[in-house]
Design a protein around this motif. Structure first.
Motif, PDB file in Angstrom:
ATOM      1  N   LEU A   1       0.815  -1.216   0.000  1.00  0.00           N
ATOM      2  CA  LEU A   1       0.000   0.000   0.000  1.00  0.00           C
ATOM      3  C   LEU A   1       0.843   1.257   0.000  1.00  0.00           C
ATOM      4  O   LEU A   1       0.483   2.252  -0.619  1.00  0.00           O
ATOM      5  N   ILE A   2       1.933   1.201   0.708  1.00  0.00           N
ATOM      6  CA  ILE A   2       2.778   2.382   0.766  1.00  0.00           C
ATOM      7  C   ILE A   2       3.322   2.686  -0.624  1.00  0.00           C
ATOM      8  O   ILE A   2       3.259   3.815  -1.104  1.00  0.00           O
ATOM      9  N   GLN A   3       3.830   1.636  -1.247  1.00  0.00           N
ATOM     10  CA  GLN A   3       4.325   1.783  -2.613  1.00  0.00           C
ATOM     11  C   GLN A   3       3.269   2.382  -3.521  1.00  0.00           C
ATOM     12  O   GLN A   3       3.518   3.331  -4.250  1.00  0.00           O
ATOM     13  N   GLN A   4       2.092   1.793  -3.456  1.00  0.00           N
ATOM     14  CA  GLN A   4       0.991   2.269  -4.299  1.00  0.00           C
ATOM     15  C   GLN A   4       0.704   3.734  -4.046  1.00  0.00           C
ATOM     16  O   GLN A   4       0.500   4.514  -4.975  1.00  0.00           O
ATOM     17  N   LEU A   5       0.674   4.074  -2.784  1.00  0.00           N
ATOM     18  CA  LEU A   5       0.385   5.443  -2.419  1.00  0.00           C
ATOM     19  C   LEU A   5       1.418   6.385  -3.023  1.00  0.00           C
ATOM     20  O   LEU A   5       1.077   7.407  -3.632  1.00  0.00           O
ATOM     21  N   VAL A   6       2.664   6.018  -2.896  1.00  0.00           N
ATOM     22  CA  VAL A   6       3.723   6.856  -3.440  1.00  0.00           C
ATOM     23  C   VAL A   6       3.600   6.977  -4.955  1.00  0.00           C
ATOM     24  O   VAL A   6       3.734   8.066  -5.521  1.00  0.00           O
TER      25      VAL A   6
ATOM     26  N   LEU B   1       0.781   9.387  -5.770  1.00  0.00           N
ATOM     27  CA  LEU B   1       1.131  10.785  -5.519  1.00  0.00           C
ATOM     28  C   LEU B   1       2.106  11.295  -6.578  1.00  0.00           C
ATOM     29  O   LEU B   1       2.038  12.437  -7.013  1.00  0.00           O
ATOM     30  N   GLN B   2       2.966  10.424  -6.997  1.00  0.00           N
ATOM     31  CA  GLN B   2       3.931  10.749  -8.029  1.00  0.00           C
ATOM     32  C   GLN B   2       3.214  11.148  -9.318  1.00  0.00           C
ATOM     33  O   GLN B   2       3.509  12.168  -9.932  1.00  0.00           O
ATOM     34  N   ARG B   3       2.273  10.324  -9.676  1.00  0.00           N
ATOM     35  CA  ARG B   3       1.519  10.562 -10.900  1.00  0.00           C
ATOM     36  C   ARG B   3       0.712  11.853 -10.802  1.00  0.00           C
ATOM     37  O   ARG B   3       0.805  12.733 -11.662  1.00  0.00           O
TER      38      ARG B   3
ATOM     39  N   ARG C   1      -7.194  21.896   9.794  1.00  0.00           N
ATOM     40  CA  ARG C   1      -8.003  20.695   9.646  1.00  0.00           C
ATOM     41  C   ARG C   1      -7.418  19.882   8.504  1.00  0.00           C
ATOM     42  O   ARG C   1      -6.872  20.440   7.569  1.00  0.00           O
ATOM     43  N   GLY C   2      -7.601  18.620   8.601  1.00  0.00           N
ATOM     44  CA  GLY C   2      -7.207  17.785   7.471  1.00  0.00           C
ATOM     45  C   GLY C   2      -5.718  17.521   7.436  1.00  0.00           C
ATOM     46  O   GLY C   2      -4.914  18.434   7.361  1.00  0.00           O
ATOM     47  N   GLU C   3      -5.395  16.285   7.525  1.00  0.00           N
ATOM     48  CA  GLU C   3      -4.004  15.868   7.397  1.00  0.00           C
ATOM     49  C   GLU C   3      -3.489  16.283   6.037  1.00  0.00           C
ATOM     50  O   GLU C   3      -4.209  16.240   5.049  1.00  0.00           O
ATOM     51  N   HIS C   4      -2.253  16.663   6.016  1.00  0.00           N
ATOM     52  CA  HIS C   4      -1.646  16.835   4.709  1.00  0.00           C
ATOM     53  C   HIS C   4      -0.173  16.520   4.837  1.00  0.00           C
ATOM     54  O   HIS C   4       0.395  16.535   5.933  1.00  0.00           O
ATOM     55  N   HIS C   5       0.408  16.209   3.706  1.00  0.00           N
ATOM     56  CA  HIS C   5       1.807  15.817   3.751  1.00  0.00           C
ATOM     57  C   HIS C   5       2.586  16.569   2.699  1.00  0.00           C
ATOM     58  O   HIS C   5       2.015  17.332   1.937  1.00  0.00           O
ATOM     59  N   HIS C   6       3.883  16.368   2.700  1.00  0.00           N
ATOM     60  CA  HIS C   6       4.722  17.221   1.870  1.00  0.00           C
ATOM     61  C   HIS C   6       5.567  16.467   0.868  1.00  0.00           C
ATOM     62  O   HIS C   6       6.069  15.393   1.142  1.00  0.00           O
ATOM     63  N   LEU C   7       5.725  17.139  -0.245  1.00  0.00           N
ATOM     64  CA  LEU C   7       6.526  16.622  -1.330  1.00  0.00           C
ATOM     65  C   LEU C   7       7.506  17.744  -1.640  1.00  0.00           C
ATOM     66  O   LEU C   7       7.080  18.850  -1.969  1.00  0.00           O
TER      67      LEU C   7
END
Lengths: 141, 141
Positions: free
Chosen positions: A106-111, A114-116, B85-91
């Motif tokens: 799942l982690i891989q998929q998630l990454v 997000l990449q796409r 509000r709302g989780e967010h993450h960084h790239l």
DNA sequence: ATAGGTGCAAATGGTTTGCGAAAAC
DNA sequence: GTTTTCGCAAACCATTTGCACCTAT
């Protein structure tokens, strides 16, 4: 002792000296999650003449050649570990400090997703979770 | 100016002084991803008498009371941002330093699953991605 | 002989702390 | 009048660097 020099991402070849070998051994034995200070402590046990500067220089070299990964766990600590197959991430207990490694597709998929979505070429993904393990969660009360 | 004292997770109530208010304003205006040094730089512009110690003490206070989040981006920088509000993450782009925020249900789901699988109570989840944005990826060659 | 690696000590950079003065309650 | 906060400078800690010496080509 290994005698050859290596050439990975790093521009120049480098020699495997006794100090570097010692540090690699320590990283190997530790398996994972060891920080610079602890590497130095253990290196110093076996070779009291080794300098902390050498430890840092070696860690940097290994990181740059891709031999080890540098990660940040918990608050601020910077840890190193020999690179392994398979992504894995860390879950750290704020109570007892125990570190659990987690992995999975799942982690891989998630990454990938997000990449796409963001048109990014991701070179490093780090998921860091903090919380309380079962035991510590109970002790909390 | 706010005059009341607040009481969140923090044990003692605390006063909203002009310095703290200034720092909060700066964090507010910045929106996100601002580090201690930059907070100090901007605070210093408006109040040249403010001390860097006050900035650090305030950031710590705000973090402890849960007003702001502390995050680690890229190599080693420590950033702060008003809690939203709302989780967010960084790239983060290694080329131009641009920071993209990402969010979405998958991250939440992933965390939930890991929580269940490992019997952990997760209090903080941080996904940090590094790589190259489209423009920088091309410039690379 | 030359380049690279090491140990030492000093420098650096970010963050924290002790303390007397000032401000808030 | 007590307690909290502030500014300042010093302390601290992890990491890096300059340099003279050493080691292996």
């Amino acid at each position: 002792m290994l005698r050859m020099s290596r050439n990975l991402n790093y521009a120049k070849p480098w020699a495997v000296t006794t100090q570097r070998e010692l540090i690699l051994d320590i990283l190997q034995e530790a398996g994972a999650h060891i920080d610079a200070k602890e590497v130095y402590r253990r290196a110093n046990e076996r070779d009291p003449r080794i300098s902390i500067a050498t430890v840092y220089r070696s860690l940097r070299l290994f990181k740059e050649t891709g031999l080890i990964d540098e990660r940040r766990l918990g608050q601020m600590r910077c840890c190193y570990e020999i690179k392994r197959r398979g992504e894995h991430h860390h879950l750290i207990c704020r109570g007892c400090g125990r570190i659990v490694e987690v992995e999975g597709p799942l982690i891989q998929q998630l990454v990938m997703q997000l990449q796409r979505e963001n048109r990014f070429h991701v070179t490093k993904a780090e998921l860091c979770l903090e919380g309380y393990c079962e035991a510590c969660e109970e002790n909390q009360r």
